[in-house]
Design an enzyme around this catalytic site. Structure first.
Site, short mmCIF file in Angstrom:
data_model
loop_
_atom_site.label_atom_id
_atom_site.label_comp_id
_atom_site.label_asym_id
_atom_site.label_seq_id
_atom_site.Cartn_x
_atom_site.Cartn_y
_atom_site.Cartn_z
N SER A 1 0.80 -1.24 0.00
CA SER A 1 0.00 0.00 0.00
C SER A 1 0.83 1.28 0.00
O SER A 1 0.29 2.36 -0.23
CB SER A 1 -0.93 0.03 1.20
OG SER A 1 -1.90 -0.96 1.08
N LYS B 1 0.55 3.46 -2.89
CA LYS B 1 -0.60 4.36 -3.07
C LYS B 1 -0.22 5.83 -2.93
O LYS B 1 -0.92 6.70 -3.46
CB LYS B 1 -1.68 3.98 -2.05
CG LYS B 1 -2.23 2.58 -2.30
CD LYS B 1 -3.12 2.08 -1.18
CE LYS B 1 -3.51 0.61 -1.44
NZ LYS B 1 -4.32 0.05 -0.35
N TYR C 1 -3.64 -2.33 -10.38
CA TYR C 1 -3.61 -2.19 -8.92
C TYR C 1 -2.80 -3.31 -8.26
O TYR C 1 -1.92 -3.08 -7.45
CB TYR C 1 -5.04 -2.17 -8.39
CG TYR C 1 -5.14 -2.14 -6.89
CD1 TYR C 1 -4.92 -0.96 -6.18
CD2 TYR C 1 -5.42 -3.29 -6.16
CE1 TYR C 1 -5.00 -0.93 -4.79
CE2 TYR C 1 -5.51 -3.27 -4.78
CZ TYR C 1 -5.29 -2.09 -4.10
OH TYR C 1 -5.36 -2.07 -2.75
N TYR D 1 -4.69 3.37 7.87
CA TYR D 1 -6.01 2.75 8.05
C TYR D 1 -6.62 3.18 9.37
O TYR D 1 -6.57 4.36 9.71
CB TYR D 1 -5.90 1.22 7.97
CG TYR D 1 -5.13 0.75 6.79
CD1 TYR D 1 -5.51 1.12 5.49
CD2 TYR D 1 -3.98 -0.03 6.94
CE1 TYR D 1 -4.78 0.69 4.40
CE2 TYR D 1 -3.26 -0.45 5.84
CZ TYR D 1 -3.66 -0.09 4.57
OH TYR D 1 -2.96 -0.51 3.51
N VAL E 1 1.15 -3.65 3.90
CA VAL E 1 0.98 -4.93 4.58
C VAL E 1 2.24 -5.80 4.48
O VAL E 1 2.37 -6.82 5.18
CB VAL E 1 -0.29 -5.64 4.06
CG1 VAL E 1 0.01 -6.28 2.71
CG2 VAL E 1 -0.82 -6.66 5.04
#
Lengths: 308, 308, 308, 308
Positions: free
Chosen positions: C64, C67, C191, C243, C261
């Site tokens: 992530s 991102k 993605y 998150y 992760v």
């Protein structure tokens, strides 16, 4: 008790004249283009007599009503193991809600919301090819309706395929929780096609007979399901058959029933009648507006409510 | 059809012997201290005959079963205007959930979840003193049960008052949306007290008779509610009477019913019987474990399911 | 101020010795098999000096963290129009929750939860072939890190593809609301691949430099984004980068950061440093356990908190 | 760097002229009747110089801004044990939502949503009389603002008491989970009163100084909190200080800040300034519309963003 034929004719006449007709579903052109003025009704009573009126022989897209028959088939196939993958409680949310799935580990609340019906379809597939599963569903309907002229409207199926992103989301979500076993495309292919089955009110009322007769098809004598299973399917129809309008339907009509976004409703008066109505305009909960009103009139006039 | 008296006695015996009895509610000492071995059943049939067995004359806390009677009273008072303040759809969530209230502008989903029953109590109060409203509820119960020996267990009421923070949260939340009209303390006072009414199975089955007889009390001949309203109350009991176990109860028992956390269940077999069972141990949904099983046996053996 | 090199070495040593290491992600074998004992750290300070220690040159799956870079690219492509398709508020729910999407009409809350990152990827694709979009992302990373040896771990990408049902559900759900424009398979293909990019701490810290320098790559002198945009990306990292542990990270570390992760975290001390840490064990919120602790030590010892 | 006094005067002038002013809160008459044309600003810089303009000496209802000071007091009283009763994650929902409480066992997400602030107030009470707790809060504010002329607007407090049903719901709900320890009426009494404190921008900016100076009141030299705690309070302000507009505030303004429904905002530029703005009109998230815009201008012109 009033005369059934006359009552059915009266209701059809009243319904045809009403100005309030709800809103026709518009998410695919095949549904959007249906005449909102249509109204059909067919009732098969305990003796097998059929009372029908209005557009009772015009085929319409049965959509979610097919979920009653796929539930019946899946229970026949894997029995009560089905209930490990799908619950039987009313959902308290919209037919295509994904929120409930997240809260309950991918297990749909009941077999009549979209997620639950997809899980049921997956259970019917169980390793077979989509074509075989679809053939089985169609033959089952032709058998219980005693009518070989029941088919899938391929245009509707193609439109559903094209626009069914929420259903694809639901299926993938359940895959993430191992609730489905077959490839998503297979399961959804069968799902979109069985929702696209076209039937007339007459055919639908015939197909529902086994649910009023303790699971037996009275004319053939064949037992479709056990009496207990027939009762239980009726129970699930009553508590979950109209999405978030199920309480309202029980309150006003007082019969187990299952609606479809095409404007049809199949209702069962246990030991008394199997009933199909159709009027394409929907109310705010996505259920046939005049269909529900017609059923309310019918149960009241015939004294068929299961609630006394 | 089997003999009702014998069936009732058989079931009581079987229930008494079962080792699985669920868990007694523990949130207040008055409920926690009830003997989990108790089991009572009483059935009034269409002719007025009473079949009863087990601890059928032992009084227990009816708790949420009182909500059937307050709903009946409130409908009598303000008619269908009640439905502007409370819905009639199954909730899909726990009996004391506040989430649904936030999503739906303070309008409870149905009159049988706590929030809905508080709104119904508020409608009964409508400007009167709590004492008067409570007197009215009690006299109504004594009248329809034809038994003056029905009273409120003040210890239970006091305990509920002391611990009822979630209900106080629900009531205040509804106040914020102008769904309630009386002071919160008044409404909750009446609510906690009517939930603390103590009755025996025999009294409860007697009180439920009007729901099987189209709204009429057969022995007095008085009409308690109209036939249509009786049917509709039954419908709400079926779809919402067992919280998030309502689908399960319909599926297994097939009768309208309302449970209470004290372990009682009132069930109605329209035109056939008014039934009360009591066993204090609860299942995971908060409904009487053996009560539900006993009702399942009874409907199966007597063929009383409303689903065929 | 303490010596940066020594501080970084000290922290790496302390981290290597700690017995509490969190839990390595297990949903795909490529992540499950990573050595939980690994720990790497690299810091680029305002003068361009690199302090690094531990497994700082071992490549790991950035997941992530990618991102941050896709957000930067998408803003470069379509500017603030991006914010019509994705919000910038913390979500208050898990990284892969679908509930929020239903409540907010398919618009993801922010670009760092999975749904939001998928929407950002879709904006980068904007009609191109997946291969082209991926090439663009990779070249961008190589450019800002000044290192051509950054590549995609195809095994990781393949595993993500195979198991990514929840992401497929999110993407289809957004399609239902017309939030995505490209075929779901295209967008998810890109993605899954950009999440599978492998980088070392050193490369990652180099790539993050533009965020500490008002959007400029100090060694090349090229402006990657405007100073205002750099600040804003940092703001989104601070409020949404971890998150449902974003509040905790701000509270303890006090720097904008983005976790993956795979156990990596990229953090930015504006005007002072670009920092990358890596330790594969995760805490309950899915963020690197020792990575967060190391960053907390580093900001405290260096006095780098943005909160004073 | 531009001149602070001039910048502050310029902004006040621009703000006074703008036609877009948001909507004044209307839930109590005392807020509804405030002049929407008002605008005040006061900035204390690191040297203690005060730059102020507009209605900077007009007292307004600080409302939720008081929560910064009660959080500070409660941490002083019970330290990090406070975090057992309240979280520190952004909520992703409205300031008065009760949904989150149900999902997370009665523990509010952070100290700045209403539920969290009520829990913090309860921690301050800890067995004392409401009057004492209120006195303590007020004296604390007078001390850190170095101004004895700070008082409670009793009319506002009375109105809040009268209409605060949602807060009463939240408090009772937390009581049900044993999150609160004092009688609900005590805790809410203190809560409603500290939200009704009236202050001017000048007083508020003075009171916020300890947060820019590592917890120390620079003029008295007294340490209000430790440097680490000051940083952490700033962190919670940044992630949670503007309800569901916290991400937006961080994105646009780039400073820790706390807003109140009275139209005030307290913001902190660590090591640089303590800032108070006031304009009664609110945006859709319930935060001061012009207040936020003024702060955005100020940080941009002064280069005070914590994000670079």
């Amino acid at each position: 008790m009033p005369d059934l034929d006359q009552t059915v004719r009266d209701i059809a006449e009243e319904m045809r004249a009403r100005p309030d007709r709800g809103e026709v579903a518009t998410y695919i052109p095949e549904l959007a283009n249906v005449d909102p003025g249509a109204f059909g009704i067919a009732v098969v009573d305990a003796e097998g007599h059929v009372a029908a009126a209005g557009d009772c022989d015009m085929a319409f897209s049965i959509q979610s009503i097919s979920k009653v028959f796929t539930l019946t088939l899946a229970l026949g196939k894997i029995g009560d193991r089905l209930w490990r993958r799908v619950g039987r409680e009313p959902s308290g949310s919209a037919f295509n809600s994904i929120v409930q799935l997240e809260a309950e580990h991918g297990i749909p609340r009941n077999p009549f919301i979209n997620a639950g019906a997809i899980a049921v379809t997956d259970a019917i597939l169980s390793g077979h090819q989509p074509r075989e599963a679809l053939g089985e569903i169609l033959r089952f309907l032709q058998f219980i309706a005693e009518d070989p002229n029941i088919s899938i409207d391929e245009k509707v199926a193609a439109s559903e395929q094209r626009t069914g992103f929420r259903n694809r989301a639901l299926a993938n979500y359940m895959m993430a929780f191992d609730v489905l076993e077959n490839p998503v495309d297979y399961t959804l292919g069968v799902y979109f096609h069985h929702c696209a089955i076209a039937m007339t009110c007459r055919q639908l009322a015939m197909a529902g007979r086994f649910l009023m007769h303790g699971g037996r098809n009275p004319s053939t004598g064949f037992s479709v399901v056990s009496p207990e299973r027939a009762r239980r399917i009726n129970a699930v129809m009553l508590t979950c058959g109209h999405y978030d309008g199920s309480g309202e339907f029980a309150y006003r009509v007082g019969l187990p029933g299952k609606s479809g976004v095409g404007g049809g409703i199949l209702a069962v008066a246990p030991r008394k009648a199997s009933i199909a109505v159709w009027s394409p305009g929907l109310d705010a909960s996505g259920n046939s507006h005049l269909g529900r009103i017609a059923l309310e009139m019918l149960t009241q006039r015939m004294g068929w409510s299961i609630f006394g």
